[in-house]
Design a protein around this motif. Structure first.
Motif, PDB file in Angstrom:
ATOM      1  N   UNK A 124       0.807  -1.218   0.000  1.00 25.81           N
ATOM      2  CA  UNK A 124       0.000   0.000   0.000  1.00 25.81           C
ATOM      3  C   UNK A 124       0.843   1.273   0.000  1.00 25.81           C
ATOM      4  N   UNK A 125       2.156   1.138   0.112  1.00 30.22           N
ATOM      5  CA  UNK A 125       3.030   2.299   0.258  1.00 30.22           C
ATOM      6  C   UNK A 125       3.798   2.568  -1.032  1.00 30.22           C
ATOM      7  N   UNK A 126       3.630   3.733  -1.642  1.00 20.56           N
ATOM      8  CA  UNK A 126       4.471   4.050  -2.808  1.00 20.56           C
ATOM      9  C   UNK A 126       5.962   4.007  -2.473  1.00 20.56           C
ATOM     10  N   UNK A 127       6.296   4.249  -1.195  1.00 19.02           N
ATOM     11  CA  UNK A 127       7.700   4.268  -0.752  1.00 19.02           C
ATOM     12  C   UNK A 127       8.167   2.892  -0.287  1.00 19.02           C
ATOM     13  N   UNK A 128       7.548   1.822  -0.780  1.00 19.57           N
ATOM     14  CA  UNK A 128       7.789   0.486  -0.229  1.00 19.57           C
ATOM     15  C   UNK A 128       9.263   0.075  -0.271  1.00 19.57           C
ATOM     16  N   UNK A 129      10.008   0.449  -1.317  1.00 24.47           N
ATOM     17  CA  UNK A 129      11.407   0.045  -1.386  1.00 24.47           C
ATOM     18  C   UNK A 129      12.238   0.753  -0.317  1.00 24.47           C
ATOM     19  N   UNK A 130      11.957   2.042  -0.086  1.00 24.74           N
ATOM     20  CA  UNK A 130      12.665   2.768   0.962  1.00 24.74           C
ATOM     21  C   UNK A 130      12.313   2.202   2.339  1.00 24.74           C
ATOM     22  N   UNK A 131      11.058   1.829   2.547  1.00 25.74           N
ATOM     23  CA  UNK A 131      10.651   1.248   3.824  1.00 25.74           C
ATOM     24  C   UNK A 131      11.323  -0.100   4.028  1.00 25.74           C
ATOM     25  N   UNK A 132      11.428  -0.881   2.972  1.00 27.50           N
ATOM     26  CA  UNK A 132      12.100  -2.173   3.083  1.00 27.50           C
ATOM     27  C   UNK A 132      13.555  -1.986   3.514  1.00 27.50           C
ATOM     28  N   UNK A 133      14.211  -0.967   2.988  1.00 27.03           N
ATOM     29  CA  UNK A 133      15.585  -0.667   3.402  1.00 27.03           C
ATOM     30  C   UNK A 133      15.637  -0.258   4.873  1.00 27.03           C
ATOM     31  N   UNK A 134      14.648   0.486   5.349  1.00 30.83           N
ATOM     32  CA  UNK A 134      14.610   0.891   6.753  1.00 30.83           C
ATOM     33  C   UNK A 134      14.385  -0.305   7.660  1.00 30.83           C
ATOM     34  N   UNK A 195      11.644 -11.127  -4.639  1.00 29.33           N
ATOM     35  CA  UNK A 195      12.723 -10.498  -5.403  1.00 29.33           C
ATOM     36  C   UNK A 195      13.124  -9.163  -4.773  1.00 29.33           C
ATOM     37  N   UNK A 196      12.131  -8.433  -4.228  1.00 31.42           N
ATOM     38  CA  UNK A 196      12.433  -7.165  -3.571  1.00 31.42           C
ATOM     39  C   UNK A 196      13.297  -7.374  -2.333  1.00 31.42           C
ATOM     40  N   UNK A 197      13.052  -8.430  -1.560  1.00 29.08           N
ATOM     41  CA  UNK A 197      13.882  -8.714  -0.397  1.00 29.08           C
ATOM     42  C   UNK A 197      15.322  -9.009  -0.811  1.00 29.08           C
ATOM     43  N   UNK A 198      15.472  -9.790  -1.865  1.00 26.56           N
ATOM     44  CA  UNK A 198      16.824 -10.079  -2.353  1.00 26.56           C
ATOM     45  C   UNK A 198      17.523  -8.802  -2.772  1.00 26.56           C
ATOM     46  N   UNK A 199      16.818  -7.927  -3.490  1.00 26.50           N
ATOM     47  CA  UNK A 199      17.401  -6.670  -3.931  1.00 26.50           C
ATOM     48  C   UNK A 199      17.757  -5.745  -2.785  1.00 26.50           C
ATOM     49  N   UNK A 200      17.061  -5.876  -1.652  1.00 23.45           N
ATOM     50  CA  UNK A 200      17.330  -5.032  -0.482  1.00 23.45           C
ATOM     51  C   UNK A 200      18.483  -5.559   0.358  1.00 23.45           C
ATOM     52  N   UNK A 201      19.022  -6.721  -0.004  1.00 22.45           N
ATOM     53  CA  UNK A 201      20.186  -7.239   0.708  1.00 22.45           C
ATOM     54  C   UNK A 201      19.915  -8.404   1.630  1.00 22.45           C
ATOM     55  N   UNK A 202      18.668  -8.851   1.715  1.00 17.17           N
ATOM     56  CA  UNK A 202      18.356  -9.999   2.559  1.00 17.17           C
ATOM     57  C   UNK A 202      18.917 -11.281   1.937  1.00 17.17           C
ATOM     58  N   UNK A 203      19.287 -12.221   2.774  1.00 19.24           N
ATOM     59  CA  UNK A 203      19.796 -13.513   2.310  1.00 19.24           C
ATOM     60  C   UNK A 203      18.851 -14.619   2.764  1.00 19.24           C
ATOM     61  N   UNK A 204      19.014 -15.798   2.174  1.00 15.16           N
ATOM     62  CA  UNK A 204      18.177 -16.935   2.545  1.00 15.16           C
ATOM     63  C   UNK A 204      16.701 -16.679   2.326  1.00 15.16           C
ATOM     64  N   UNK A 267       6.754 -14.493   2.870  1.00  8.11           N
ATOM     65  CA  UNK A 267       8.167 -14.441   2.460  1.00  8.11           C
ATOM     66  C   UNK A 267       9.005 -14.044   3.666  1.00  8.11           C
ATOM     67  N   UNK A 268      10.174 -14.639   3.787  1.00 11.59           N
ATOM     68  CA  UNK A 268      11.081 -14.236   4.857  1.00 11.59           C
ATOM     69  C   UNK A 268      12.515 -14.137   4.320  1.00 11.59           C
ATOM     70  N   UNK A 269      13.285 -13.276   4.954  1.00 11.70           N
ATOM     71  CA  UNK A 269      14.684 -13.118   4.602  1.00 11.70           C
ATOM     72  C   UNK A 269      15.459 -12.676   5.822  1.00 11.70           C
ATOM     73  N   UNK A 270      16.755 -12.920   5.796  1.00  9.41           N
ATOM     74  CA  UNK A 270      17.623 -12.646   6.942  1.00  9.41           C
ATOM     75  C   UNK A 270      18.610 -11.530   6.616  1.00  9.41           C
TER      76      UNK A 270
END
Length: 272
Positions: A124-134, A195-204, A267-270
């Motif tokens: 729901x957030x246009x800023x979703x990628x920035x929030x994922x980084x936060x 794919x967004x989690x992988x792009x944000x730096x999450x592993x596994x 989805x989960x990532x570490x």
């Protein structure tokens, strides 16, 4: 830890999120979502390992069913910070703190949490990628993000009383999508979030996918009925009429109507 998160100085403009916690229909919406999605969310959290002493963040906590479950699992010694733009009162639990917080604008402590849970928020957030980084930064190294999202662009009819009912339901689905898109929501983001989690730096990064039925007596079907009331004004703006909304309510009570639910992605990532 909780003190490091300030209350939102200014909640976003009223009406920016269509599913407003202040609505008279919010309780029904929360009840249906919990009945449908808590088994998915809690199963993923159990599989990911939740135990005493963990520090958790629940973003967009809603009615708090997941936050309360987490608080019971991380006791003794753990903590849960439950945040929402418009938080609802939750029963007291040791270590549970509820805060008004805007995840887009308000600060989060860095490297503070062992686990972050976010359900039906980022799409729901246009800023979703920035929030994922936060959220990545808010996790300690080794901490895990649990994310649950819909692909709400998928909702095919399986059986309908007649062609008119099928066409009306399909127009209803498209009206909802237009209403959300107008607010910056991406209702197909569920299929992109791994794919967004992988792009944000999450592993596994791992994902589970689930599709249910809008069948009589299910929370998935009841939620559609609630949507005709909760989203009434938005649906009228998108071209449906009061008579058509009434017709949809009748359709959702008709045993001849059957459709697929939205696709659910857990989805989960570490954080390394």
């Amino acid at each position: 830890m909780a003190g490091a998160v300030r209350a939102a100085g200014a909640v976003r403009a009223a009406g920016s999120y269509l599913f407003d916690n202040g609505s008279a229909h919010a309780a029904g919406q929360h009840r249906c979502l919990a009945a449908w999605l808590d088994p998915v969310s809690l199963g993923a959290l159990r599989a990911g390992g939740v135990g005493p002493g963990m520090r958790c963040l629940d973003v967009g906590t809603g009615a708090g069913s997941v936050a309360l479950w987490l608080a019971d699992r991380v006791a003794p010694g753990g903590s849960v910070l439950a945040t929402d733009l418009a938080p609802l009162p939750l029963p007291a639990r040791p270590g549970l703190t509820v805060r008004q917080h805007d995840v887009v604008r308000d600060e989060l402590p860095e490297a503070a949490f062992d686990l972050v849970h976010v359900r039906l928020v980022l799409s729901h957030l246009p800023e979703r990628e920035a929030v994922l980084a936060r959220l990545f930064a808010a996790l300690r190294p080794g901490g895990v993000l649990h994310l649950l999202e819909f692909d709400a662009e998928y909702a095919p009819v399986l059986t309908a009383p007649d062609g008119r009912a099928r066409e009306l339901y399909e127009r209803y689905q498209q009206a909802k999508l237009r209403a959300f898109r107008a607010r910056g929501s991406h209702q197909g983001w569920g299929r992109e979030c791994a794919d967004a989690l992988t792009g944000a730096g999450f592993t596994g990064v791992a994902a589970q996918v689930r599709i249910d039925l809008l069948a009589p007596g299910t929370p998935q079907r009841e939620m559609q009925l609630h949507n005709t009331w909760h989203l009434r004004e938005a649906l009228l703006r998108e071209g449906l009429t009061e008579d058509e909304l009434a017709e949809l309510r009748g359709l959702f009570a008709d045993p001849r109507f059957l459709a697929c639910s939205n696709v659910v992605y857990a989805v989960r990532g570490r954080r390394p």
